[in-house]
Design a protein around this motif. Structure first.
Motif, PDB file in Angstrom:
ATOM      1  N   UNK A 110       0.715  -1.388  -0.015  1.00 13.53           N
ATOM      2  CA  UNK A 110       0.071   0.053  -0.182  1.00 13.53           C
ATOM      3  C   UNK A 110       0.906   1.359   0.041  1.00 13.53           C
ATOM      4  N   UNK A 111       1.775   1.513   0.791  1.00 12.71           N
ATOM      5  CA  UNK A 111       2.580   2.618   1.102  1.00 12.71           C
ATOM      6  C   UNK A 111       3.578   2.827  -0.111  1.00 12.71           C
ATOM      7  N   UNK A 112       3.987   1.601  -0.530  1.00  7.65           N
ATOM      8  CA  UNK A 112       4.844   1.821  -1.915  1.00  7.65           C
ATOM      9  C   UNK A 112       3.957   2.343  -3.101  1.00  7.65           C
ATOM     10  N   UNK A 113       2.831   1.907  -3.323  1.00  9.41           N
ATOM     11  CA  UNK A 113       1.973   2.453  -4.175  1.00  9.41           C
ATOM     12  C   UNK A 113       1.703   3.800  -3.955  1.00  9.41           C
ATOM     13  N   UNK A 114       1.610   4.294  -2.759  1.00  5.89           N
ATOM     14  CA  UNK A 114       1.229   5.747  -2.333  1.00  5.89           C
ATOM     15  C   UNK A 114       2.357   6.487  -2.746  1.00  5.89           C
ATOM     16  N   UNK A 115       3.682   5.817  -2.457  1.00  4.22           N
ATOM     17  CA  UNK A 115       4.824   6.647  -2.733  1.00  4.22           C
ATOM     18  C   UNK A 115       5.095   6.743  -4.359  1.00  4.22           C
ATOM     19  N   UNK A 116       4.715   5.923  -4.942  1.00 12.10           N
ATOM     20  CA  UNK A 116       4.692   5.894  -6.441  1.00 12.10           C
ATOM     21  C   UNK A 116       3.512   7.042  -6.879  1.00 12.10           C
ATOM     22  N   UNK A 117       2.529   7.019  -6.393  1.00 14.04           N
ATOM     23  CA  UNK A 117       1.329   8.332  -6.786  1.00 14.04           C
ATOM     24  C   UNK A 117       1.932   9.589  -6.350  1.00 14.04           C
ATOM     25  N   UNK A 118       2.582   9.521  -5.178  1.00 21.29           N
ATOM     26  CA  UNK A 118       3.111  10.805  -4.630  1.00 21.29           C
ATOM     27  C   UNK A 118       4.046  11.312  -5.864  1.00 21.29           C
ATOM     28  N   UNK A 119       5.022  10.571  -6.301  1.00 28.36           N
ATOM     29  CA  UNK A 119       6.071  11.166  -7.042  1.00 28.36           C
ATOM     30  C   UNK A 119       5.357  11.619  -8.396  1.00 28.36           C
ATOM     31  N   UNK A 120       4.217  10.812  -8.778  1.00 27.52           N
ATOM     32  CA  UNK A 120       3.413  11.537 -10.040  1.00 27.52           C
ATOM     33  C   UNK A 120       2.757  12.793  -9.691  1.00 27.52           C
ATOM     34  N   UNK A 121       2.291  13.012  -8.476  1.00 27.39           N
ATOM     35  CA  UNK A 121       1.667  14.275  -8.305  1.00 27.39           C
ATOM     36  C   UNK A 121       2.755  15.236  -8.050  1.00 27.39           C
ATOM     37  N   UNK A 122       4.067  15.085  -7.572  1.00 22.63           N
ATOM     38  CA  UNK A 122       5.014  15.959  -7.513  1.00 22.63           C
ATOM     39  C   UNK A 122       5.501  16.263  -8.810  1.00 22.63           C
ATOM     40  N   UNK A 207       0.836  -4.496 -10.320  1.00 19.66           N
ATOM     41  CA  UNK A 207       2.052  -3.938 -10.569  1.00 19.66           C
ATOM     42  C   UNK A 207       2.399  -2.951 -11.467  1.00 19.66           C
ATOM     43  N   UNK A 208       1.608  -3.758 -12.594  1.00 24.54           N
ATOM     44  CA  UNK A 208       2.062  -3.241 -14.012  1.00 24.54           C
ATOM     45  C   UNK A 208       0.925  -2.151 -14.591  1.00 24.54           C
ATOM     46  N   UNK A 209      -0.452  -2.314 -13.862  1.00 19.67           N
ATOM     47  CA  UNK A 209      -1.127  -1.137 -14.448  1.00 19.67           C
ATOM     48  C   UNK A 209      -1.094   0.324 -13.579  1.00 19.67           C
ATOM     49  N   UNK A 210      -1.031  -0.081 -12.106  1.00 19.28           N
ATOM     50  CA  UNK A 210      -0.864   1.081 -11.083  1.00 19.28           C
ATOM     51  C   UNK A 210       0.472   1.716 -11.191  1.00 19.28           C
ATOM     52  N   UNK A 211       1.549   1.090 -11.054  1.00 14.87           N
ATOM     53  CA  UNK A 211       2.821   1.586 -11.012  1.00 14.87           C
ATOM     54  C   UNK A 211       3.370   2.058 -12.365  1.00 14.87           C
ATOM     55  N   UNK A 212       2.989   1.180 -13.340  1.00 11.39           N
ATOM     56  CA  UNK A 212       3.243   1.352 -14.777  1.00 11.39           C
ATOM     57  C   UNK A 212       2.457   2.634 -15.234  1.00 11.39           C
ATOM     58  N   UNK A 213       1.218   2.866 -14.950  1.00 12.16           N
ATOM     59  CA  UNK A 213       0.612   4.052 -15.141  1.00 12.16           C
ATOM     60  C   UNK A 213       1.254   5.328 -14.703  1.00 12.16           C
ATOM     61  N   UNK A 214       1.424   5.216 -13.409  1.00 18.40           N
ATOM     62  CA  UNK A 214       2.271   6.371 -12.872  1.00 18.40           C
ATOM     63  C   UNK A 214       3.527   6.526 -13.345  1.00 18.40           C
ATOM     64  N   UNK A 215       4.358   5.802 -13.701  1.00 22.02           N
ATOM     65  CA  UNK A 215       5.623   5.935 -14.282  1.00 22.02           C
ATOM     66  C   UNK A 215       5.365   6.534 -15.759  1.00 22.02           C
ATOM     67  N   UNK A 216       4.439   6.221 -16.455  1.00 18.33           N
ATOM     68  CA  UNK A 216       4.110   6.855 -17.770  1.00 18.33           C
ATOM     69  C   UNK A 216       3.898   8.279 -17.536  1.00 18.33           C
ATOM     70  N   UNK A 217       3.041   8.663 -16.703  1.00 19.44           N
ATOM     71  CA  UNK A 217       2.587  10.078 -16.677  1.00 19.44           C
ATOM     72  C   UNK A 217       3.811  11.026 -15.824  1.00 19.44           C
TER      73      UNK A 217
END
Length: 315
Positions: A110-122, A207-217
């Motif tokens: 959960x927190x790993x996904x939150x960190x990835x999403x936070x990177x995206x927002x930043x 892993x690939x949809x959530x984190x992958x979409x974050x990395x693409x954005x």
């Protein structure tokens, strides 16, 4: 505790044993030194950053609130993983209760996904600041940060909660030795007598949809930032923008690279030592926790000055 399954009696477990680095006993103690130093650095750096942003009124702005969220996530992730690993290495405390294991699994995912999403927002924050500077105060507001925090928490919790729930509902038939230092989904699930295909597919899909979409954005944001920066005419503006965003992008690239290496070692696990992906997974939870406040915080002039004022007050 027992349960009936397919006409047979299978004993359920109340705790697990984390059996890690069994093939590398000789360097376990040597590994504990950098791990403990990285944990100390992560705790100190993130705590100083949080206190500085909290105390300094000049830092009460959306960009620094996002940094605070990242620091808080880093602290929780590090404390969830590293102390238990050190306890195993130093004191041979391998036992972890059934519920504590799945709580650790939820926090890690959960927190790993939150960190990835936070990177995206930043990354979006930097995109607006550089590509639309005049609109920045009206777009990136305190209300935006609150909405972003709710989105980060809700999205990450909803998509990762099924991982520990699916694993906890499996029957473990008395098998309790986890060949890992931490309670990862696959390490725990493979002990089960049940079919774990759904667990594997869900973990892979998330892993690939959530984190992958974050990395693409994230990559898209920094691509647009780079294009805008190269059009700047003001002297020193290009260097300043590249210095700020370049370090952020390099850290995120390093973040995704280690994740990719970790995935590749799992794919070709027959050709590498089983301890390698375990080590990469552990380091992944502490290296970035130590680097994030330095790259995102200390290299920012306003935060650097805030830390200096805080230290002067303390002295």
């Amino acid at each position: 505790m027992t349960s009936h399954q397919n006409g047979t009696i299978s004993s359920e477990v109340s705790d697990f044993l984390l059996n890690c680095f069994v093939r590398s006993h000789t360097w376990q103690l040597w590994l504990s030194l950098p791990l403990s130093l990285l944990l100390f650095l992560a705790m100190v750096a993130n705590s100083v950053l949080l206190i500085t942003i909290w105390v300094e009124a000049s830092l009460h702005e959306p960009m620094y609130y996002l940094l605070s969220i990242l620091s808080l996530l880093d602290i929780i992730l590090s404390l969830t993983v590293i102390p238990k690993v050190l306890a195993i290495i130093w004191f041979d405390l391998k036992s972890i209760s059934f519920y504590a294991c799945f709580l650790q699994m939820f926090i890690m995912n959960g927190f790993f996904a939150m960190e990835s999403c936070t990177f995206m927002v930043m990354a979006y924050d930097r995109y607006v600041a550089i590509c639309h500077p005049l609109r920045y105060p009206s777009i990136i507001t305190d209300q935006f940060v609150v909405k972003a925090a709710v989105f980060i928490l809700a999205r990450s919790s909803i998509v990762t909660m099924p991982i520990p729930i699916l694993s906890s509902r499996l029957h473990y038939c008395g098998r309790k030795v986890i060949e890992n230092c931490i309670c990862t989904n696959m390490s725990v699930s493979r002990l089960s007598c049940d079919d774990v295909t759904i667990n594997r597919l869900y973990q892979f899909a998330i892993s690939w949809t959530v984190l992958g979409s974050d990395l693409i954005l994230i990559f898209l944001s920094y691509t647009l930032i780079l294009r805008a920066v190269l059009r700047l005419k003001a002297e020193g503006a290009v260097a300043k923008a590249l210095s700020t965003c370049g370090s952020h992008f390099i850290l995120i690239l390093f973040f995704s690279t280690i994740l990719l290496v970790f995935v590749l070692t799992l794919v070709v696990k027959k050709k590498v030592s089983p301890d390698v992906p375990i080590l990469l997974n552990i380091l992944h939870h502490v290296i970035f926790s130590a680097l994030n406040p330095i790259v995102y915080g200390v290299r920012t002039q306003e935060i650097k000055q805030g830390i200096q004022r805080l230290l002067k007050k303390a002295c």
